[in-house]
Each structure stands twice: as structure tokens, then as C-alpha cells.
Design a protein around this motif. Structure first.
Motif, PDB file in Angstrom:
ATOM      1  N   ILE A   1       4.382  -3.306   6.033  1.00 35.73           N
ATOM      2  CA  ILE A   1       3.715  -4.264   5.150  1.00 35.73           C
ATOM      3  C   ILE A   1       4.643  -4.674   4.015  1.00 35.73           C
ATOM      4  O   ILE A   1       4.701  -5.846   3.625  1.00 35.73           O
ATOM      5  N   TYR A   2       5.407  -3.724   3.474  1.00 36.09           N
ATOM      6  CA  TYR A   2       6.333  -4.040   2.378  1.00 36.09           C
ATOM      7  C   TYR A   2       7.329  -5.117   2.801  1.00 36.09           C
ATOM      8  O   TYR A   2       7.614  -6.046   2.026  1.00 36.09           O
TER       9      TYR A   2
ATOM     10  N   ILE B   1       0.856  -1.175   0.000  1.00 35.26           N
ATOM     11  CA  ILE B   1       0.000   0.000   0.000  1.00 35.26           C
ATOM     12  C   ILE B   1       0.897   1.232   0.000  1.00 35.26           C
ATOM     13  O   ILE B   1       2.018   1.192   0.535  1.00 35.26           O
ATOM     14  N   THR B   2       0.451   2.311  -0.596  1.00 35.18           N
ATOM     15  CA  THR B   2       1.254   3.531  -0.584  1.00 35.18           C
ATOM     16  C   THR B   2       1.160   4.202   0.782  1.00 35.18           C
ATOM     17  O   THR B   2       0.192   4.011   1.530  1.00 35.18           O
ATOM     18  N   ALA B   3       2.160   4.997   1.094  1.00 32.54           N
ATOM     19  CA  ALA B   3       2.155   5.726   2.363  1.00 32.54           C
ATOM     20  C   ALA B   3       0.984   6.702   2.419  1.00 32.54           C
ATOM     21  O   ALA B   3       0.368   6.903   3.475  1.00 32.54           O
ATOM     22  N   GLN B   4       0.662   7.307   1.288  1.00 36.97           N
ATOM     23  CA  GLN B   4      -0.436   8.275   1.247  1.00 36.97           C
ATOM     24  C   GLN B   4      -1.771   7.606   1.567  1.00 36.97           C
ATOM     25  O   GLN B   4      -2.572   8.125   2.346  1.00 36.97           O
ATOM     26  N   GLU B   5      -2.016   6.448   0.976  1.00 42.16           N
ATOM     27  CA  GLU B   5      -3.266   5.739   1.245  1.00 42.16           C
ATOM     28  C   GLU B   5      -3.304   5.223   2.683  1.00 42.16           C
ATOM     29  O   GLU B   5      -4.356   5.255   3.339  1.00 42.16           O
TER      30      GLU B   5
ATOM     31  N   ASP C   1      -4.753  -5.938   8.406  1.00 40.14           N
ATOM     32  CA  ASP C   1      -5.906  -6.214   7.539  1.00 40.14           C
ATOM     33  C   ASP C   1      -6.606  -4.929   7.089  1.00 40.14           C
ATOM     34  O   ASP C   1      -7.223  -4.892   6.026  1.00 40.14           O
ATOM     35  N   LEU C   2      -6.517  -3.882   7.900  1.00 42.35           N
ATOM     36  CA  LEU C   2      -7.188  -2.625   7.581  1.00 42.35           C
ATOM     37  C   LEU C   2      -6.552  -1.913   6.392  1.00 42.35           C
ATOM     38  O   LEU C   2      -7.134  -0.965   5.857  1.00 42.35           O
ATOM     39  N   PHE C   3      -5.355  -2.361   5.989  1.00 42.03           N
ATOM     40  CA  PHE C   3      -4.608  -1.669   4.940  1.00 42.03           C
ATOM     41  C   PHE C   3      -4.495  -2.494   3.665  1.00 42.03           C
ATOM     42  O   PHE C   3      -3.600  -2.262   2.845  1.00 42.03           O
ATOM     43  N   ASN C   4      -5.419  -3.421   3.506  1.00 44.70           N
ATOM     44  CA  ASN C   4      -5.486  -4.156   2.245  1.00 44.70           C
ATOM     45  C   ASN C   4      -5.963  -3.193   1.163  1.00 44.70           C
ATOM     46  O   ASN C   4      -7.035  -2.609   1.276  1.00 44.70           O
ATOM     47  N   PRO C   5      -5.191  -3.000   0.099  1.00 42.11           N
ATOM     48  CA  PRO C   5      -5.545  -2.009  -0.924  1.00 42.11           C
ATOM     49  C   PRO C   5      -6.881  -2.293  -1.606  1.00 42.11           C
ATOM     50  O   PRO C   5      -7.470  -1.396  -2.208  1.00 42.11           O
ATOM     51  N   SER C   6      -7.378  -3.515  -1.516  1.00 42.42           N
ATOM     52  CA  SER C   6      -8.630  -3.851  -2.198  1.00 42.42           C
ATOM     53  C   SER C   6      -9.851  -3.307  -1.468  1.00 42.42           C
ATOM     54  O   SER C   6     -10.948  -3.281  -2.037  1.00 42.42           O
ATOM     55  N   LEU C   7      -9.694  -2.856  -0.230  1.00 45.28           N
ATOM     56  CA  LEU C   7     -10.824  -2.321   0.524  1.00 45.28           C
ATOM     57  C   LEU C   7     -11.271  -0.987  -0.045  1.00 45.28           C
ATOM     58  O   LEU C   7     -10.449  -0.104  -0.310  1.00 45.28           O
ATOM     59  N   SER C   8     -12.568  -0.823  -0.217  1.00 48.33           N
ATOM     60  CA  SER C   8     -13.102   0.455  -0.664  1.00 48.33           C
ATOM     61  C   SER C   8     -13.154   1.424   0.510  1.00 48.33           C
ATOM     62  O   SER C   8     -12.935   1.046   1.665  1.00 48.33           O
ATOM     63  N   GLU C   9     -13.469   2.680   0.218  1.00 51.75           N
ATOM     64  CA  GLU C   9     -13.541   3.689   1.276  1.00 51.75           C
ATOM     65  C   GLU C   9     -14.593   3.324   2.315  1.00 51.75           C
ATOM     66  O   GLU C   9     -14.352   3.436   3.514  1.00 51.75           O
ATOM     67  N   SER C  10     -15.744   2.851   1.861  1.00 50.35           N
ATOM     68  CA  SER C  10     -16.788   2.447   2.805  1.00 50.35           C
ATOM     69  C   SER C  10     -16.381   1.197   3.570  1.00 50.35           C
ATOM     70  O   SER C  10     -16.703   1.058   4.764  1.00 50.35           O
TER      71      SER C  10
END
Length: 364
Positions: A40-41, A5-9, A150-159
Motif C-alpha cells: 500500500i505504501y 497502514i502500519t504493519a501491526q494493524e 480496501d480492507l486495509f483502509n485505516p479509517s475502518l473501525s474494528e466492526s
């Protein structure tokens, strides 16, 4: 390995998870977001307790988004292997990849991570610390808890993130921390009038929309019944010349006459006991308006006009949270002999008063 995941996200999601009006900003700063992305990286996540990789803060400061573009598992394993050795070893690997070895943060940012961000995350169950190392050891000692990662899985949408963050807080935060979050979120989403239950079975009062009203609600419903012996809300003032006053019989008993044009606090609460009546001047501060020395003098002058003994006057400035910018800005201006209250920590109170000299009678 988990998807990167990017640092910004990561920072964006930390702000959802740890609202800054409820938590220290170091828990959701850009540096904290970089820490999530770096951990995570390098796969410093405690998914397999028997095969844990422990990261060190320098792995966060050395990491950059350009480095993170090397996303294959073998590249990530090679990066962490060299970074675990030294900055020089990592530089050699990056040169072989043709990637700039410019770090994302200055080396001294490690102290903020180690002493503040990581410590606070650990206190809230988000991070695991290796305890079998001497404090002076340079070896890695930090790993993310899987439920936090788990909260930082990039596949999660904003909601999805909002729902997951709420569930995580409910499961892992202490009752006090949950209360701070609830108040912070209520303040951010406040778009309806606020109903306040007055103490002593005196009914209810509807206040205008806003955080200041939520703060005042906390004072009247939580602070006053816990702090005062027999509280009565004498008046509540709101913008636009809105003024609620207690019944005429009580005002006559207290010897108080109140007009809209009077210099009044956000709330005036009387503590009526068998031997005396104390008057509490309360200001609910969302941005400004604390009870400073000038404001205190004005209130005392009004009290004298009402034949109220200045010795029976008390002063309370109420904020939403110790983390709120208004509190950080205005606590230093509180008048001597006054108190501070934080709506998200209703069981506590701060006092600001002069320490009596030891030469005074009874202190020798």
C-alpha cells in the motif's frame, strides 16, 4: 495514493480475514502484515490497470515503520522509485532524508513472501501477478487487487473490518474455503450446546458446548453417511460420565454391553450391512486424544471382551482442520491402520497404513 497502514494493524486485520484455524499462518503472519503495509505504501494496487506499479518482495523486507513515517505522496513515490533500482539507491535516498536504512526483515524473507504468502494470496484472489516476465527476472511482478486493499483502509473501525472481511470472503473464496472459515468461526464463537442429527432417522442428540462437539457433529452428520453403508451411532461419550447409547434392541443385536465405566471412544459407530458389522472407534481431537498405538490396543482389548472380531474394528481420529495446531501436533502419532478426518473438509479422508511388500502373493 491510498492512506498508509502500519504493519501491526495490517496483521491484525489479516487475522480477522484469514483465521489461522482455517488458513495457513503465512497468510496472516507479521511478515504478511508488513507486506500489506509495504504494498500500500508504494501504491502497488491495481486501481488503474493501464498505470500499474508492480512491486517485488524486497520492497517488503527493506521497508520499516520509520521509513513509512515519510507519508507524503512525493516521498512514497521517491521511495518506490529508488527501491525499484537497488538497495544502494534506496540507501542514498534514506540518507538524504536522515532516516536509518535498517531493513524491517532479513533479505532471505523474500523467499517466504514469494513462494508462500504471495502465492496463497493469489490463489484466493487477493493479489495479481505479472505473467509476462521470465521467472528469473528481478523486476516487480506483484500488485494487490483493489477489493483486497480496501480492507486495509485505516479509517475502518474494528466492526467495519469484520463486516468487510466477511463480505470479501463470501465474494472471493471458493466454496471449500468458505466452509473452512465457517467451521473455524463457529468453533471460536461456540457458546451454545451442539445438536447432532443421527443417521438413519434415529433422532437427535445434544452435546455439550465446545469445538470437540462440533468436530463430532461433522463426523456423525457428514462423514458417517458418506463413508459408511448403513451407519448407526452406538454410543457417544462426553466429559463428566455423560454417555449416550443406542437403543437396547440394537445393542443386543450387536452383542455389545456398554457401561459408563467402559473404556470408550468419543463415538462408537457401527456400519451394519447384510454380511458383516464394522465398528468404528472415533476420537474428536481439539487438543489431544488421538487414536495412537496404545489407544488402539486398548480399544481392541475392549472389543475382544465384547466378542467383537478385531478384524472388524476401524479407527478414525477427527480434527477440526489440517491447519489446526492439534492436527499438526498429533497426526504423526496416529496408529497404523487408522484414518484421519477434518471437519472443515468433509469430502476428504486421510489413511495411515503399511504398504504391502511386493513379495506378498498377488503383488509380484
Amino acid at each position: 495514493m491510498r492512506p498508509i497502514i502500519t504493519a501491526q494493524e495490517a496483521t491484525k486485520r489479516l487475522l480477522v480475514l484469514f483465521p489461522r484455524t482455517a488458513f495457513d499462518a503465512v497468510m496472516s503472519s507479521p511478515l504478511a502484515g508488513a507486506a500489506v503495509a509495504a504494498l500500500i505504501y508504494v501504491d502497488a494496487v491495481a486501481d488503474d490497470p493501464d498505470n500499474l506499479f508492480w512491486a517485488r518482495p524486497s520492497m517488503v523486507t527493506w521497508m520499516s515503520e520509520v521509513m513509512r513515517e515519510q507519508a507524503r505522496d512525493e516521498d512514497r513515490l521517491a521511495w518506490r522509485q529508488e527501491a525499484a533500482k537497488s538497495a544502494k539507491a534506496l540507501s542514498g535516498l534514506l540518507q538524504s532524508w536522515g532516516v536509518p536504512d535498517a531493513p524491517g526483515y532479513a533479505d532471505n524473507s523474500r523467499e517466504t513472501l514469494r513462494d508462500e504468502t504471495f502465492r496463497k494470496w493469489r490463489e484466493h484472489g487477493a493479489l495479481r501477478e505479472r505473467l509476462d516476465l521470465p521467472k528469473t527476472s528481478g523486476a516487480g511482478r506483484w500488485s494487490m487487487e483493489p477489493h483486497f486493499a480496501d480492507l486495509f483502509n485505516p479509517s475502518l473501525s474494528e466492526s467495519d473490518v469484520e463486516v468487510a472481511a466477511a463480505a470479501w470472503r463470501e465474494t472471493h473464496l471458493s466454496p471449500a474455503a468458505k466452509l473452512r472459515v465457517r467451521f473455524a468461526l463457529e468453533g471460536e464463537q461456540a457458546n451454545h450446546s451442539v445438536t447432532v442429527i443421527l443417521p438413519g432417522g434415529a433422532g437427535t442428540r445434544t452435546l455439550e458446548v465446545g469445538r470437540a462437539s462440533l468436530i463430532l457433529k461433522g463426523v456423525i452428520e457428514d462423514w458417517a453417511p458418506a463413508r459408511l453403508e448403513n451407519p448407526y451411532v452406538v454410543s457417544v461419550s462426553e466429559p463428566g460420565d455423560k454417555l449416550f447409547t443406542a437403543d437396547a434392541k440394537l445393542l443386543a443385536h450387536l452383542g455389545v454391553t456398554i457401561y459408563v465405566s467402559s473404556l470408550l471412544p468419543d463415538a462408537l459407530i457401527a456400519d451394519v450391512t447384510d454380511t458383516a458389522v464394522d465398528f468404528w472407534f472415533v476420537e474428536a481431537v481439539n487438543t489431544d486424544g488421538e487414536i495412537n498405538e496404545a489407544r488402539k490396543r486398548d480399544f481392541l482389548a475392549w472389543a475382544e471382551q465384547q466378542s467383537i472380531d478385531p478384524a472388524r474394528c476401524r479407527f478414525l481420529t477427527a480434527f477440526s482442520s489440517r491447519n489446526d495446531p492439534a492436527a499438526r501436533k498429533r497426526l504423526k502419532d496416529l496408529a497404523e491402520g487408522s484414518y484421519a478426518y477434518f471437519a472443515d473438509e468433509p469430502g476428504h479422508e486421510l489413511a495411515w497404513y503399511a504398504i504391502p511388500s511386493r513379495s506378498e502373493p498377488g503383488l509380484a
